[in-house]
Write a protein that holds these residues in place. Structure first.
Motif, PDB file in Angstrom:
ATOM      1  N   ALA A   4      66.068 -19.063  48.369  1.00  0.00           N
ATOM      2  CA  ALA A   4      65.730 -18.451  47.084  1.00  0.00           C
ATOM      3  C   ALA A   4      64.800 -19.345  46.272  1.00  0.00           C
ATOM      4  CB  ALA A   4      67.000 -18.168  46.288  1.00  0.00           C
ATOM      5  N   GLY A   5      64.942 -20.666  46.444  1.00  0.00           N
ATOM      6  CA  GLY A   5      64.124 -21.618  45.715  1.00  0.00           C
ATOM      7  C   GLY A   5      64.335 -23.000  46.293  1.00  0.00           C
ATOM      8  N   ILE A   6      63.453 -23.931  45.950  1.00  0.00           N
ATOM      9  CA  ILE A   6      63.575 -25.283  46.482  1.00  0.00           C
ATOM     10  C   ILE A   6      63.328 -26.318  45.395  1.00  0.00           C
ATOM     11  CG2 ILE A   6      63.091 -24.804  48.905  1.00  0.00           C
ATOM     12  CD1 ILE A   6      60.202 -25.402  48.480  1.00  0.00           C
ATOM     13  N   VAL A   7      64.047 -27.443  45.529  1.00  0.00           N
ATOM     14  CA  VAL A   7      63.849 -28.605  44.672  1.00  0.00           C
ATOM     15  C   VAL A   7      63.431 -29.749  45.579  1.00  0.00           C
ATOM     16  CG1 VAL A   7      64.883 -30.227  43.059  1.00  0.00           C
ATOM     17  CG2 VAL A   7      65.599 -27.817  43.042  1.00  0.00           C
ATOM     18  N   PRO A  27      60.422 -19.808  43.418  1.00  0.00           N
ATOM     19  CA  PRO A  27      60.479 -20.900  42.444  1.00  0.00           C
ATOM     20  C   PRO A  27      60.633 -22.253  43.140  1.00  0.00           C
ATOM     21  CG  PRO A  27      61.912 -19.096  41.785  1.00  0.00           C
ATOM     22  CD  PRO A  27      61.489 -18.808  43.194  1.00  0.00           C
ATOM     23  N   MET A  28      59.845 -23.240  42.676  1.00  0.00           N
ATOM     24  CA  MET A  28      59.888 -24.580  43.254  1.00  0.00           C
ATOM     25  C   MET A  28      59.855 -25.613  42.133  1.00  0.00           C
ATOM     26  SD  MET A  28      57.238 -24.111  46.486  1.00  0.00           S
ATOM     27  CE  MET A  28      56.165 -22.875  45.706  1.00  0.00           C
ATOM     28  N   GLU A  53      68.309 -31.758  35.191  1.00  0.00           N
ATOM     29  CA  GLU A  53      67.032 -31.098  35.433  1.00  0.00           C
ATOM     30  C   GLU A  53      67.193 -29.966  36.446  1.00  0.00           C
ATOM     31  OE1 GLU A  53      64.228 -31.359  33.960  1.00  0.00           O
ATOM     32  OE2 GLU A  53      64.295 -33.284  32.903  1.00  0.00           O
ATOM     33  N   ILE A  54      67.949 -30.228  37.496  1.00  0.00           N
ATOM     34  CA  ILE A  54      68.160 -29.208  38.528  1.00  0.00           C
ATOM     35  C   ILE A  54      68.948 -28.033  37.969  1.00  0.00           C
ATOM     36  CG2 ILE A  54      69.321 -28.721  40.728  1.00  0.00           C
ATOM     37  CD1 ILE A  54      68.656 -31.595  41.579  1.00  0.00           C
ATOM     38  N   LEU A  55      70.036 -28.327  37.252  1.00  0.00           N
ATOM     39  CA  LEU A  55      70.879 -27.250  36.722  1.00  0.00           C
ATOM     40  C   LEU A  55      70.133 -26.418  35.684  1.00  0.00           C
ATOM     41  CD1 LEU A  55      74.264 -29.194  36.435  1.00  0.00           C
ATOM     42  CD2 LEU A  55      73.739 -27.319  38.020  1.00  0.00           C
ATOM     43  N   ASN A  56      69.353 -27.062  34.835  1.00  0.00           N
ATOM     44  CA  ASN A  56      68.582 -26.313  33.838  1.00  0.00           C
ATOM     45  C   ASN A  56      67.556 -25.408  34.512  1.00  0.00           C
ATOM     46  OD1 ASN A  56      69.988 -27.595  31.804  1.00  0.00           O
ATOM     47  ND2 ASN A  56      68.349 -29.049  31.317  1.00  0.00           N
ATOM     48  N   LYS A  69      65.814 -19.960  36.204  1.00  0.00           N
ATOM     49  CA  LYS A  69      65.142 -19.185  37.253  1.00  0.00           C
ATOM     50  C   LYS A  69      66.048 -18.175  37.944  1.00  0.00           C
ATOM     51  CE  LYS A  69      61.149 -21.226  36.935  1.00  0.00           C
ATOM     52  NZ  LYS A  69      59.940 -20.483  36.504  1.00  0.00           N
ATOM     53  N   PHE A  70      67.351 -18.444  37.990  1.00  0.00           N
ATOM     54  CA  PHE A  70      68.227 -17.614  38.817  1.00  0.00           C
ATOM     55  C   PHE A  70      69.406 -17.020  38.057  1.00  0.00           C
ATOM     56  CE2 PHE A  70      66.166 -20.743  41.511  1.00  0.00           C
ATOM     57  CZ  PHE A  70      65.609 -19.928  42.485  1.00  0.00           C
ATOM     58  N   GLU A  71      70.222 -17.874  37.413  1.00  0.00           N
ATOM     59  CA  GLU A  71      71.457 -17.367  36.835  1.00  0.00           C
ATOM     60  C   GLU A  71      71.219 -16.355  35.717  1.00  0.00           C
ATOM     61  OE1 GLU A  71      71.948 -20.627  38.431  1.00  0.00           O
ATOM     62  OE2 GLU A  71      72.887 -19.104  39.653  1.00  0.00           O
ATOM     63  N   LEU A  72      70.306 -16.639  34.807  1.00  0.00           N
ATOM     64  CA  LEU A  72      70.076 -15.726  33.693  1.00  0.00           C
ATOM     65  C   LEU A  72      69.545 -14.390  34.179  1.00  0.00           C
ATOM     66  CD1 LEU A  72      68.581 -18.163  31.024  1.00  0.00           C
ATOM     67  CD2 LEU A  72      70.935 -17.351  31.260  1.00  0.00           C
ATOM     68  N   LYS A  73      68.692 -14.424  35.214  1.00  0.00           N
ATOM     69  CA  LYS A  73      68.176 -13.183  35.776  1.00  0.00           C
ATOM     70  C   LYS A  73      69.285 -12.379  36.427  1.00  0.00           C
ATOM     71  CE  LYS A  73      63.522 -14.960  36.618  1.00  0.00           C
ATOM     72  NZ  LYS A  73      62.504 -15.280  37.648  1.00  0.00           N
TER      73      LYS A  73
END
Length: 324
Positions: free
Chosen positions: A141-144, A253-254, A306-309, A314-318
Motif C-alpha cells: 500500500a505504501g513504503i517508508v 505513497p512513499m 514521523e512514520i505514524l503521522n 495517507k491511510f487511516e484517515l482515508k
C-alpha cells in the motif's frame, strides 16, 4: 532509550518459518486491546490500520528494530523479518540479490498477512521495499525508505571505459581467499564497534547491546560462506534496480527519511531531493538532524512519530472516511 529488558524481550513474538527449505526468523506484535478500544464518541482507528513489515539493512536483523516495534504496534500489527543470510535466519549458500529477498518477503506476506501492507526498510532493506512494491503491487500500500541506496549510481558516476578495470579489481577483492580472512576480522565486536561508529552520527547509541546484535550472527554455521556471497552480491551491478527508474513508475505513497549526518550515503552525494523529483506527487522527504545511516536506531522516537503521522495522513484517515 535505556531499557532493562533484553532486546529479545522487546521485539515481539519471534517464530521460525521454513522458506524454500531454509529456516528464517520473523517476529510480530499486535495492538493491545486497550490501545484499540475507542473512547465514547470516537472511532477506533486501529480497526482500520494497515499492517507494517520492517526490513533491516546490511549486517543487521530484527534486533535493529527493537526501539521501533512496540511504538508502531500500539495501533498497527507489525512484522519484522530476518532476511535470508542475516540475523537468526539461515546462512544459505545462494546467489544473494534484492530479487531473492523480494521473493522471501512476498512469500511471507502470502503465508501470514494477505492484505496490503506498508513496507518500512533501512538501507538495503529500503531498496527491497522499493523493488517489492514494483514487483508485487497487490502486496504494498505504501513504503517508508530510510537511507535509500541506489545501485545504479556507480554506473552513472564512473566513465564507461573505466568500469571493466574497476570490475576486475572487485572480482579479485571478492575472492573467498581474501574475504574469508577478512570475515574473521570484521566479525570481532571491537571491529563492529568501529564501523558502527562510522554509520552513526554520535557515540550515544553505540551500546554493547547494539554490538551484540550486529556481531552475534557471525558465529552461526555457514556465516563465513554467506559473508563472502553477500559481499560479492552487494558489489555486483546486478544487485538491485535503478532507484530513479522505479520511483518514476510507482503510484503509491512513499516516505523517504534521511539522516543529515549519514556518512555511508551522504545526502549531499545521494541527493535525496532528486528522488522526490522523480515522483513529486507520491514521495515525501524528511531529513533529520543528528542522525546518521540508521536513524530508526539513533533517534527512534522521532522516526516512529514521523512514520505514524505519515501513515495516519495517507491511510487511516482515508479509511475512516470511506467507511461512512
Amino acid at each position: 532509550m535505556t531499557n532493562s529488558l533484553h532486546w529479545h524481550q522487546r521485539v515481539g513474538t519471534q517464530r521460525d518459518w521454513v522458506w524454500r527449505g531454509w529456516q528464517t526468523r520473523y517476529t510480530y506484535l499486535r495492538p493491545s486491546r486497550s490501545s484499540s478500544q475507542p473512547n465514547q464518541g470516537t472511532i477506533a482507528i486501529a480497526d482500520f490500520t494497515t499492517p507494517i513489515i520492517l526490513l533491516h539493512g546490511f549486517g543487521a536483523s530484527i534486533g535493529h528494530w527493537r526501539h521501533n516495534l512496540a511504538a508502531l504496534a500500539e495501533s498497527h500489527t507489525v512484522y519484522a523479518l530476518d532476511l535470508l543470510g542475516f540475523g537468526a535466519s539461515q546462512k544459505a549458500p545462494v546467489n544473494y540479490s534484492v530479487s531473492v529477498w523480494v521473493d522471501q518477503v512476498y512469500d511471507f506476506w502470502l503465508t501470514f498477512v494477505r492484505k496490503p501492507v506498508i513496507l518500512v526498510g533501512n538501507s538495503i532493506g529500503s531498496l527491497i521495499c522499493l523493488a517489492a512494491a514494483a514487483a508485487h503491487p497487490d502486496m504494498v500500500a505504501g513504503i517508508v525508505m530510510i537511507s535509500l541506496p541506489d545501485p545504479s549510481v556507480r554506473a552513472e558516476a564512473v566513465p564507461s571505459w573505466l568500469l571493466p578495470a574497476i570490475e576486475l579489481v572487485e572480482s579479485i577483492f571478492v575472492s573467498p581467499l581474501i574475504l574469508r580472512p577478512l570475515f574473521y576480522l570484521v566479525r570481532k565486536p571491537s571491529f563492529v564497534r568501529r564501523w558502527v561508529a562510522f554509520a552513526y552520527s554520535g557515540p550515544d547509541a553505540i551500546t554493547d547491546e547494539l554490538v551484540d546484535i550486529l556481531s552475534g550472527p557471525a558465529g552461526d554455521r555457514g556465516a563465513a560462506r554467506a559473508f563472502c556471497a553477500l559481499f560479492k552480491a552487494v558489489g555486483s551491478s546486478q544487485f538491485g534496480p535503478s532507484v530513479k527508474s522505479v520511483l518514476r513508475n510507482l503510484k503509491i505513497p512513499m516516505l523517504l527519511i534521511w539522516g543529515r549526518q549519514d556518512r555511508m550515503i551522504p545526502p549531499q552525494f545521494a541527493k535525496p531531493h532528486q528522488f522526490v523529483e522523480c515522483s513529486p506527487d507520491y514521495v515525501e522527504l524528511v531529513e533529520l538532524d543528528n542522525a546518521g545511516h540508521c536513524p530508526q536506531d539513533e533517534c527512534p522516537e522521532q522516526v516512529n512519530q514521523e512514520i505514524l503521522n505519515w501513515i495516519a495522513g495517507k491511510f487511516e484517515l482515508k479509511s475512516v472516511v470511506s467507511s461512512h
